[in-house]
Design a protein around this motif. Structure first.
Motif, PDB file in Angstrom:
ATOM      1  N   SER A  24      -4.482 -12.975  -9.875  1.00  0.00           N
ATOM      2  CA  SER A  24      -3.601 -13.595 -10.870  1.00  0.00           C
ATOM      3  C   SER A  24      -3.416 -12.717 -12.103  1.00  0.00           C
ATOM      4  O   SER A  24      -2.432 -12.862 -12.835  1.00  0.00           O
ATOM      5  CB  SER A  24      -4.155 -14.960 -11.280  1.00  0.00           C
ATOM      6  N   SER A  25      -4.349 -11.783 -12.319  1.00  0.00           N
ATOM      7  CA  SER A  25      -4.278 -10.904 -13.494  1.00  0.00           C
ATOM      8  C   SER A  25      -3.699  -9.524 -13.167  1.00  0.00           C
ATOM      9  O   SER A  25      -3.519  -8.703 -14.076  1.00  0.00           O
ATOM     10  CB  SER A  25      -5.680 -10.722 -14.082  1.00  0.00           C
ATOM     11  N   LEU A  26      -3.424  -9.270 -11.889  1.00  0.00           N
ATOM     12  CA  LEU A  26      -2.971  -7.939 -11.465  1.00  0.00           C
ATOM     13  C   LEU A  26      -1.444  -7.865 -11.375  1.00  0.00           C
ATOM     14  O   LEU A  26      -0.778  -8.889 -11.181  1.00  0.00           O
ATOM     15  CB  LEU A  26      -3.558  -7.610 -10.086  1.00  0.00           C
ATOM     16  N   PRO A  27      -0.875  -6.651 -11.491  1.00  0.00           N
ATOM     17  CA  PRO A  27       0.555  -6.478 -11.221  1.00  0.00           C
ATOM     18  C   PRO A  27       0.848  -6.883  -9.779  1.00  0.00           C
ATOM     19  O   PRO A  27       0.067  -6.579  -8.879  1.00  0.00           O
ATOM     20  CB  PRO A  27       0.774  -4.977 -11.435  1.00  0.00           C
ATOM     21  N   LYS A  28       1.961  -7.565  -9.559  1.00  0.00           N
ATOM     22  CA  LYS A  28       2.311  -8.037  -8.217  1.00  0.00           C
ATOM     23  C   LYS A  28       3.736  -7.647  -7.876  1.00  0.00           C
ATOM     24  O   LYS A  28       4.599  -7.540  -8.747  1.00  0.00           O
ATOM     25  CB  LYS A  28       2.124  -9.556  -8.117  1.00  0.00           C
ATOM     26  N   ASP A  29       3.980  -7.442  -6.591  1.00  0.00           N
ATOM     27  CA  ASP A  29       5.309  -7.104  -6.090  1.00  0.00           C
ATOM     28  C   ASP A  29       5.321  -7.454  -4.619  1.00  0.00           C
ATOM     29  O   ASP A  29       4.391  -8.111  -4.122  1.00  0.00           O
ATOM     30  CB  ASP A  29       5.616  -5.614  -6.309  1.00  0.00           C
ATOM     31  N   LYS A  30       6.303  -7.002  -3.872  1.00  0.00           N
ATOM     32  CA  LYS A  30       6.333  -7.229  -2.433  1.00  0.00           C
ATOM     33  C   LYS A  30       7.119  -6.120  -1.758  1.00  0.00           C
ATOM     34  O   LYS A  30       7.935  -5.435  -2.389  1.00  0.00           O
ATOM     35  CB  LYS A  30       6.943  -8.590  -2.104  1.00  0.00           C
ATOM     36  N   ASP A  31       6.848  -5.934  -0.481  1.00  0.00           N
ATOM     37  CA  ASP A  31       7.641  -5.023   0.326  1.00  0.00           C
ATOM     38  C   ASP A  31       8.232  -5.815   1.481  1.00  0.00           C
ATOM     39  O   ASP A  31       8.218  -7.051   1.462  1.00  0.00           O
ATOM     40  CB  ASP A  31       6.805  -3.825   0.800  1.00  0.00           C
ATOM     41  N   CYS A  32       8.732  -5.116   2.505  1.00  0.00           N
ATOM     42  CA  CYS A  32       9.405  -5.811   3.601  1.00  0.00           C
ATOM     43  C   CYS A  32       8.445  -6.613   4.462  1.00  0.00           C
ATOM     44  O   CYS A  32       8.877  -7.404   5.304  1.00  0.00           O
ATOM     45  CB  CYS A  32      10.171  -4.813   4.471  1.00  0.00           C
ATOM     46  N   ARG A  33       7.133  -6.455   4.243  1.00  0.00           N
ATOM     47  CA  ARG A  33       6.167  -7.179   5.075  1.00  0.00           C
ATOM     48  C   ARG A  33       5.458  -8.306   4.342  1.00  0.00           C
ATOM     49  O   ARG A  33       5.027  -9.267   4.968  1.00  0.00           O
ATOM     50  CB  ARG A  33       5.125  -6.207   5.643  1.00  0.00           C
ATOM     51  N   GLY A  34       5.282  -8.191   3.055  1.00  0.00           N
ATOM     52  CA  GLY A  34       4.557  -9.258   2.382  1.00  0.00           C
ATOM     53  C   GLY A  34       4.272  -8.968   0.923  1.00  0.00           C
ATOM     54  O   GLY A  34       4.752  -7.979   0.357  1.00  0.00           O
ATOM     55  N   LYS A  35       3.463  -9.839   0.318  1.00  0.00           N
ATOM     56  CA  LYS A  35       3.130  -9.742  -1.102  1.00  0.00           C
ATOM     57  C   LYS A  35       2.048  -8.688  -1.333  1.00  0.00           C
ATOM     58  O   LYS A  35       1.095  -8.585  -0.570  1.00  0.00           O
ATOM     59  CB  LYS A  35       2.665 -11.100  -1.615  1.00  0.00           C
ATOM     60  N   LEU A  36       2.219  -7.940  -2.409  1.00  0.00           N
ATOM     61  CA  LEU A  36       1.307  -6.867  -2.772  1.00  0.00           C
ATOM     62  C   LEU A  36       0.774  -7.080  -4.179  1.00  0.00           C
ATOM     63  O   LEU A  36       1.437  -7.693  -5.020  1.00  0.00           O
ATOM     64  CB  LEU A  36       2.024  -5.514  -2.730  1.00  0.00           C
ATOM     65  N   CYS A  37      -0.422  -6.568  -4.431  1.00  0.00           N
ATOM     66  CA  CYS A  37      -0.954  -6.538  -5.791  1.00  0.00           C
ATOM     67  C   CYS A  37      -1.568  -5.163  -6.024  1.00  0.00           C
ATOM     68  O   CYS A  37      -2.020  -4.495  -5.091  1.00  0.00           O
ATOM     69  CB  CYS A  37      -1.969  -7.647  -6.020  1.00  0.00           C
ATOM     70  N   LYS A  38      -1.578  -4.739  -7.265  1.00  0.00           N
ATOM     71  CA  LYS A  38      -2.020  -3.385  -7.616  1.00  0.00           C
ATOM     72  C   LYS A  38      -3.418  -3.428  -8.213  1.00  0.00           C
ATOM     73  O   LYS A  38      -3.644  -4.008  -9.282  1.00  0.00           O
ATOM     74  CB  LYS A  38      -1.039  -2.746  -8.600  1.00  0.00           C
ATOM     75  N   TYR A  39      -4.353  -2.822  -7.508  1.00  0.00           N
ATOM     76  CA  TYR A  39      -5.759  -2.806  -7.901  1.00  0.00           C
ATOM     77  C   TYR A  39      -6.231  -1.368  -8.003  1.00  0.00           C
ATOM     78  O   TYR A  39      -6.086  -0.586  -7.059  1.00  0.00           O
ATOM     79  CB  TYR A  39      -6.588  -3.564  -6.862  1.00  0.00           C
ATOM     80  N   GLN A  40      -6.763  -0.996  -9.154  1.00  0.00           N
ATOM     81  CA  GLN A  40      -7.235   0.371  -9.395  1.00  0.00           C
ATOM     82  C   GLN A  40      -6.174   1.404  -9.027  1.00  0.00           C
ATOM     83  O   GLN A  40      -6.452   2.438  -8.429  1.00  0.00           O
ATOM     84  CB  GLN A  40      -8.546   0.615  -8.636  1.00  0.00           C
ATOM     85  N   GLY A  41      -4.919   1.075  -9.374  1.00  0.00           N
ATOM     86  CA  GLY A  41      -3.813   2.008  -9.204  1.00  0.00           C
ATOM     87  C   GLY A  41      -3.199   2.063  -7.823  1.00  0.00           C
ATOM     88  O   GLY A  41      -2.323   2.894  -7.577  1.00  0.00           O
ATOM     89  N   CYS A  42      -3.626   1.180  -6.910  1.00  0.00           N
ATOM     90  CA  CYS A  42      -3.158   1.228  -5.516  1.00  0.00           C
ATOM     91  C   CYS A  42      -2.686  -0.165  -5.090  1.00  0.00           C
ATOM     92  O   CYS A  42      -3.289  -1.180  -5.465  1.00  0.00           O
ATOM     93  CB  CYS A  42      -4.301   1.705  -4.622  1.00  0.00           C
ATOM     94  N   TRP A  43      -1.613  -0.213  -4.291  1.00  0.00           N
ATOM     95  CA  TRP A  43      -1.046  -1.479  -3.841  1.00  0.00           C
ATOM     96  C   TRP A  43      -1.673  -1.948  -2.530  1.00  0.00           C
ATOM     97  O   TRP A  43      -1.788  -1.172  -1.581  1.00  0.00           O
ATOM     98  CB  TRP A  43       0.465  -1.349  -3.647  1.00  0.00           C
TER      99      TRP A  43
END
Length: 328
Positions: A24-43
């Motif tokens: 809930s505190s991380l940057p979030k986005d999505k690609d063609c497969r599903g929801k992503l979040c960015k942790y330690q600089g990596c999705w």
């Protein structure tokens, strides 16, 4: 598609309340497969993030461990096979080699996309090499995230990188096959846009590669940086380099008996893909082994990407790597 029909790493059913709070505190986005979040600089997809955190918290490294790292579809299967063959050489009858009865991904499991994806405390005892007692694992995590789980261990880390355009095409084929999707231009173009934006599983690819490149410069005795294209061009040279790094160099007697060439032949795409286990077997996650073997060619992306797409990727990668001393 129902959530329980998705590949396990794309689902959200294995996420703890603590990790949900983190997400809930991380940057979030999505690609063609599903929801992503960015942790330690990596999705990451959410279940994969849970596995990464479980690995960081619970993995107990051994000093003799070997970690094979890569970006997705960057020669990972080949690197696993070569490493197994190096560690197991001269310990088995040629007709009874582990690679003849199991796929490289069955012998060398992914930490976050296999072991810790299924359990926060997996049983790792069976993954020791039968003859060397050295455990071998694989990962797609960037180096700084991986190191957090290694807890200062002096184990060996080998990273294989590949031209981003070829890796993209290989990933397109792989995803469509194992998810039983029609190979459309729309899917490829969506994956292309994700790559270019940096918002892709384990992306941005340039940050991922740079983490290992810088690590290899800072600590070359523990981090080996390899390029898929160089391996293809001079396989003997780089197999011997890998053997030296892992502490199992070829002896003069082995070189005279053509042991290097025998390993390269055993681990070739043609040899491995022809084996019964790789034609009919599946991973523990249900992925057909045959999907891991396609062309393995350098430059195949030109047959699928437009010149404009190729140019855009080249320009982005060149800009992101500027000043690092690395070129891809």
């Amino acid at each position: 598609m129902a959530d329980n029909e998705l590949p396990m790493n794309l689902r959200e059913d294995n996420v703890s309340e603590e990790t949900k709070k983190l997400i809930s505190s991380l940057p979030k986005d999505k690609d063609c497969r599903g929801k992503l979040c960015k942790y330690q600089g990596c999705w990451y997809y959410y279940n994969t993030l849970q596995a990464v955190i479980s690995f960081q918290n619970n993995f107990q490294p051994q000093d003799t461990d070997i970690i094979l790292a890569s970006s997705p579809k960057s020669g990972t299967t080949w690197l696993k096979a070569l490493t197994v063959a190096l560690l197991e050489r001269s310990k088995h009858d040629p007709m009874n080699h582990p690679l003849l009865s199991d796929n490289p991904h069955g012998i060398v499991p992914f930490l976050e996309n296999n072991l810790y994806l299924k359990s926060s405390t997996p049983d790792l005892t069976k993954y020791s090499s039968s003859s060397s007692s050295r455990r071998v694992f694989a990962t797609h995590m960037p180096l700084h995230t991986l190191k957090e789980g290694l807890k200062g261990s002096p184990c060996k880390i080998v990273f294989m990188c590949r031209n981003a355009k070829d890796a993209l095409i290989s990933l397109w084929y792989f995803r469509c096959k194992y998810q039983k999707l029609e190979m459309t231009r729309g899917i490829l173009e969506s994956m292309f846009e994700s790559l270019c934006s940096g918002v892709s599983f384990y992306g941005p690819i340039w940050d991922h590669v740079l983490s290992y490149w810088r690590g290899s410069l800072e600590d070359p005795s523990h981090v080996l940086f390899m390029k898929y294209e160089e391996m293809k061009e001079e396989p003997c040279v780089h197999l011997k380099r890998l053997a030296e790094f892992l502490g199992c160099p070829f002896t003069e007697e082995e070189e005279e008996s053509r042991a290097v060439n025998k390993i390269l032949q055993l681990c070739s795409l043609r040899s491995l893909s022809d084996l019964e286990i790789n034609r009919t077997g599946k991973t523990s996650n249900g992925v057909d082994y045959k999907f891991y073997f396609r062309k393995g060619e350098v430059g195949d992306s030109k047959n699928h990407l437009t010149p404009e797409m190729e140019s855009k990727i080249d320009m982005i990668i060149e800009e992101k790597l500027k000043g690092s001393g690395l070129s891809l």
